[in-house]
Motif scaffolding. Structure first.
Motif, PDB file in Angstrom:
ATOM      1  N   THR A   1      54.742  31.453  44.929  1.00 50.84           N
ATOM      2  CA  THR A   1      53.917  31.408  43.815  1.00 50.84           C
ATOM      3  C   THR A   1      53.146  30.412  43.363  1.00 50.84           C
ATOM      4  OG1 THR A   1      56.074  29.780  42.949  1.00 50.84           O
ATOM      5  CG2 THR A   1      56.367  32.078  42.706  1.00 50.84           C
ATOM      6  N   THR A   2      52.664  29.678  44.474  1.00 49.13           N
ATOM      7  CA  THR A   2      51.806  28.696  44.301  1.00 49.13           C
ATOM      8  C   THR A   2      50.278  29.050  44.742  1.00 49.13           C
ATOM      9  OG1 THR A   2      52.295  27.547  46.478  1.00 49.13           O
ATOM     10  CG2 THR A   2      53.858  26.829  44.380  1.00 49.13           C
ATOM     11  N   LYS A   3      50.075  29.938  45.221  1.00 54.69           N
ATOM     12  CA  LYS A   3      48.850  30.380  45.989  1.00 54.69           C
ATOM     13  C   LYS A   3      48.930  31.921  45.971  1.00 54.69           C
ATOM     14  CE  LYS A   3      51.105  30.297  50.615  1.00 54.69           C
ATOM     15  NZ  LYS A   3      51.025  29.353  51.920  1.00 54.69           N
ATOM     16  N   GLU A   4      47.310  32.156  46.250  1.00 57.82           N
ATOM     17  CA  GLU A   4      46.971  33.674  46.525  1.00 57.82           C
ATOM     18  C   GLU A   4      46.381  33.522  47.937  1.00 57.82           C
ATOM     19  OE1 GLU A   4      45.654  35.830  42.786  1.00 57.82           O
ATOM     20  OE2 GLU A   4      44.847  33.975  42.690  1.00 57.82           O
ATOM     21  N   CYS A   5      46.377  34.433  48.733  1.00 60.28           N
ATOM     22  CA  CYS A   5      45.865  34.445  50.279  1.00 60.28           C
ATOM     23  C   CYS A   5      45.050  36.019  50.280  1.00 60.28           C
ATOM     24  CB  CYS A   5      47.064  34.562  51.088  1.00 60.28           C
ATOM     25  SG  CYS A   5      47.947  33.089  51.120  1.00 60.28           S
ATOM     26  N   TYR A   6      43.902  35.712  51.202  1.00 55.40           N
ATOM     27  CA  TYR A   6      43.019  36.712  51.312  1.00 55.40           C
ATOM     28  C   TYR A   6      42.506  36.825  52.483  1.00 55.40           C
ATOM     29  CZ  TYR A   6      42.626  36.587  46.282  1.00 55.40           C
ATOM     30  OH  TYR A   6      43.205  36.291  44.739  1.00 55.40           O
ATOM     31  N   ILE A   7      41.747  37.966  52.907  1.00 56.70           N
ATOM     32  CA  ILE A   7      41.001  38.126  54.212  1.00 56.70           C
ATOM     33  C   ILE A   7      39.660  38.040  53.736  1.00 56.70           C
ATOM     34  CG2 ILE A   7      40.664  39.433  56.115  1.00 56.70           C
ATOM     35  CD1 ILE A   7      43.291  38.213  56.448  1.00 56.70           C
ATOM     36  N   VAL A   8      38.727  37.187  53.971  1.00 52.63           N
ATOM     37  CA  VAL A   8      37.510  37.214  53.583  1.00 52.63           C
ATOM     38  C   VAL A   8      36.565  37.098  54.823  1.00 52.63           C
ATOM     39  CG1 VAL A   8      38.045  35.777  51.657  1.00 52.63           C
ATOM     40  CG2 VAL A   8      37.338  34.494  53.572  1.00 52.63           C
TER      41      VAL A   8
END
Length: 494
Positions: free
Chosen positions: A109-116
Motif C-alpha cells: 500500500t506504500t507504492k505503485e509500480c510500472y513498466i516504463v
C-alpha cells in the motif's frame, strides 16, 4: 563505513544504538525518539541528486503538529487528524522522463509500480512511492557501489509531483512465486543464488528485511540467475542486532523482525522459510492461522517436518534457528553447498514440569505453563483464557504446577491489580508464564504498527500503568520509553 542517526531536533550525530537522543541542549537532555530515524554515514547526511524530501504536515485534532510516525499527539494526547488517502496515478501517461507502458499490480500500500520506457524505447521498472512512504535513501548510495550480479541495476532516483521514485533494470523472467515449486536441484541453486545476494548485502551493511518470493526475480532461466529487488523496507546497520519500527509482516518474517529487530540473520531466516515452502510443495502453510503463526514463531520457532530430505533438513535447522546469534549465515551455508561437514545449532526447549496438573483450554489439556500461555494468547482462545484468569482458576493451576514460585505469585498479584484494566492484566500474566511471549492483544502482537491501527486502545495503553509494570519486569522497553517520552514532554511544557 560508520553510521549514525542525525537527531531531527538538535541535529547532532548520535550512535545508532541510541533509542532517544542523549545530547544536552540548554542544560537538558534532548530525548528525541531516534528509533525511526534512518541511518546515515558519519560526517554528514546522504544526499541524492534531484530528490528533495517533501514533508506533509500532520496535526492532532487540537492543532498541534505531530511527527509522521506518531499515533497520537505527544503534547495533549489527542487523536491524529485523518489524512485523505493519496490518489493513485491512474491518469498519468509519463513520470519524469519515462513513458508508462503498463501498470504492475502490487500488494503493498506504500507504492505503485510500472513498466516504463525512455526516449530510446528501452524498458525499465519504475517504483513510485506515496508521500511519507519513501525508503531509506541512504540505501541507494550503497547499492550504486555494489556488484549487480544478484541485485537489479539501479538506473535513477528522483522526485516527481512530490513523490519519490526509483528506476531499475527490467527483469522479465518473472518472480519466484510464479515459477511453481522447485525440485531439489533447483532448491540448492536457489540457496546458492539468494545466499550470495544476502551475503553481499550484509557485507555492505544492508538488511533487506523483506526477502520473499515476490522480491526474487529470474534474470536468466537457463542459468537460473536470480536477483533480489525491492529495498523499500531495507535499512543500513553495522550491528548484529539493531532496532527499528517493525515492518509489514509476512510468513517469511523472522521472529526478531516481528518485534522490530534489525539483524543480518533475519534475511537468512527468510531464505529458510522460502526453502521450507518449496521442499514441502506448500503443504507446510496449509490451514495456518497467520496471527497464531506469528506468536508461535516468536515463542517456539518453527516445527520443521522431519520427513523431508535429510540434507535439506540440516539446512533448515541452521537457517530457522529461533536464536539469530546461532542462526546460519554465509559461512555455514557455503560449507553446506560444498557438502562439507557443518553442524546445525542446538535449540533449547522449554522443560516440561514434573507435576502433571492439567488445565483445559479449547479442546486441549496443558501441564506446562509456558505452552498454556502460548495457546492462551491466540485469538481463538482469548475469551476462554481471560475467563480462567479472572475467575482465579489460572492462578490456582499455576500454583499447583509450580508451587511456591515467583511466577505463581505474579499471576495472583496481577489478577488483583485493579489499577490496570483486566484485558491488559491478562496478557501481562501470559508474559510472566512464558518469557518469550511478547505483549499481545486478542491474538495480535503489540508493536508500533498495532498502536497506529488501534489508536483508542493505544492511548489508554501508553497513558495507563501497563508500561510501568513492563518496566518492573524489564520487558517491551520501547513501550516503556514511549510513555517516558510523553511524560517528559508534558513536564517540559508545564
Amino acid at each position: 563505513m560508520e553510521f549514525v542517526r542525525v537527531c531531527p531536533a538538535c541535529q547532532s550525530e548520535r550512535p545508532v544504538q541510541e533509542m532517544y537522543c542523549q545530547n544536552t541542549v540548554n542544560d537538558a537532555t534532548c530525548s528525541w525518539l531516534l528509533m525511526n530515524v534512518t541511518q546515515t554515514p558519519k560526517g554528514g547526511k546522504i544526499e541524492i541528486k534531484n530528490t528533495p524530501i517533501v514533508n506533509i504536515s500532520r496535526h492532532c485534532t487540537n492543532g498541534h503538529e505531530v511527527q509522521p510516525n506518531d499515533f497520537m499527539c505527544m503534547e495533549c494526547g489527542a487523536d491524529i487528524e485523518k489524512v485523505s488517502t493519496p490518489q493513485k496515478n491512474a491518469d498519468a501517461k509519463q513520470i519524469d522522463e519515462y513513458q508508462i507502458v503498463k501498470t504492475v499490480k502490487t500488494q503493498r500500500t506504500t507504492k505503485e509500480c510500472y513498466i516504463v520506457k525512455d526516449t530510446a524505447d528501452k524498458e525499465y521498472f519504475l517504483t513510485l512511492y506515496f508521500e511519507n512512504s519513501e525508503p531509506d535513501k541512504g540505501i541507494y548510495k550503497v547499492l550504486n557501489k555494489m556488484d549487480t550480479d544478484h541485485v537489479a541495476t539501479l538506473i535513477k532516483t528522483g522526485t516527481w509531483n512530490g513523490r519519490f521514485f526509483e528506476v531499475s533494470e527490467r527483469i522479465a523472467g518473472g518472480s519466484l512465486d510464479k515459477l511453481g515449486y522447485l525440485e531439489l536441484d533447483k532448491i540448492e541453486k536457489l540457496v546458492d543464488e539468494v545466499g550470495r545476494a544476502i551475503h553481499d548485502l550484509s557485507e555492505a551493511g544492508i538488511r533487506h528485511r523483506d526477502i520473499c518470493p515476490t522480491n526474487i526475480l529470474l534474470r536468466n532461466s537457463e542459468s537460473f540467475d536470480l536477483v533480489i529487488i525491492d529495498f523499500s523496507s531495507a535499512r543500513l546497520s553495522d550491528y548484529d542486532l539493531d532496532t527499528d519500527t517493525p515492518i509489514e509482516l509476512t510468513r517469511y518474517t523472522a521472529p526478531e523482525a516481528i518485534i522490530g529487530g534489525i539483524s543480518p540473520a533475519s534475511d537468512w531466516w527468510s531464505l529458510g522459510m522460502i526453502v521450507l515452502e518449496h521442499i514441502t510443495k506448500g503443504t507446510f502453510f496449509e490451514n495456518i492461522n497467520d496471527k497464531a503463526f506469528m506468536i508461535h514463531l516468536i515463542t517456539r520457532g518453527v516445527d520443521i517436518p522431519t520427513s523431508i530430505d535429510a540434507r535439506i533438513l540440516l539446512l533448515l535447522r541452521g537457517l530457522l534457528s529461533r536464536n539469530p546469534v546461532k542462526r546460519w549465515n554465509w559461512e555455514q551455508v557455503d560449507k553446506w553447498l560444498k557438502k562439507e561437514e557443518v553442524e546445525a545449532p542446538v535449540e533449547q526447549h522449554t522443560t516440561v514440569t514434573q507435576k502433571e496438573k492439567k488445565i483445559e483450554l479449547g479442546s486441549e489439556s496443558y501441564t506446562n505453563v509456558a505452552f498454556f500461555a502460548l495457546a492462551a494468547a491466540e485469538e481463538a482462545h482469548w475469551e476462554e483464557g481471560l475467563s480462567l484468569f479472572n475467575s482465579g482458576s489460572l492462578a490456582s493451576w499455576v500454583n499447583e504446577v509450580l508451587g511456591n514460585h515467583e511466577k505463581a505469585a505474579a499471576v495472583r498479584n496481577l489478577r488483583n491489580k485493579e489499577d490496570i484494566p483486566l484485558e491488559w492484566r491478562y496478557p501481562l500474566a501470559l508474559m510472566v508464564l512464558n518469557e518469550a511471549l511478547p505483549l499481545t492483544w486478542r491474538g495480535q502482537i503489540v508493536i508500533p504498527a498495532w498502536l497506529m491501527g488501534n489508536t483508542k486502545e493505544a492511548i489508554n495503553l501508553v497513558e495507563g500503568n501497563v508500561p510501568d509494570y513492563l518496566a518492573s519486569i524489564q520487558r517491551e522497553k520501547w513501550l516503556v520509553q514511549l510513555k517516558e517520552k510523553k511524560k517528559s514532554k508534558h513536564c517540559s511544557e508545564s
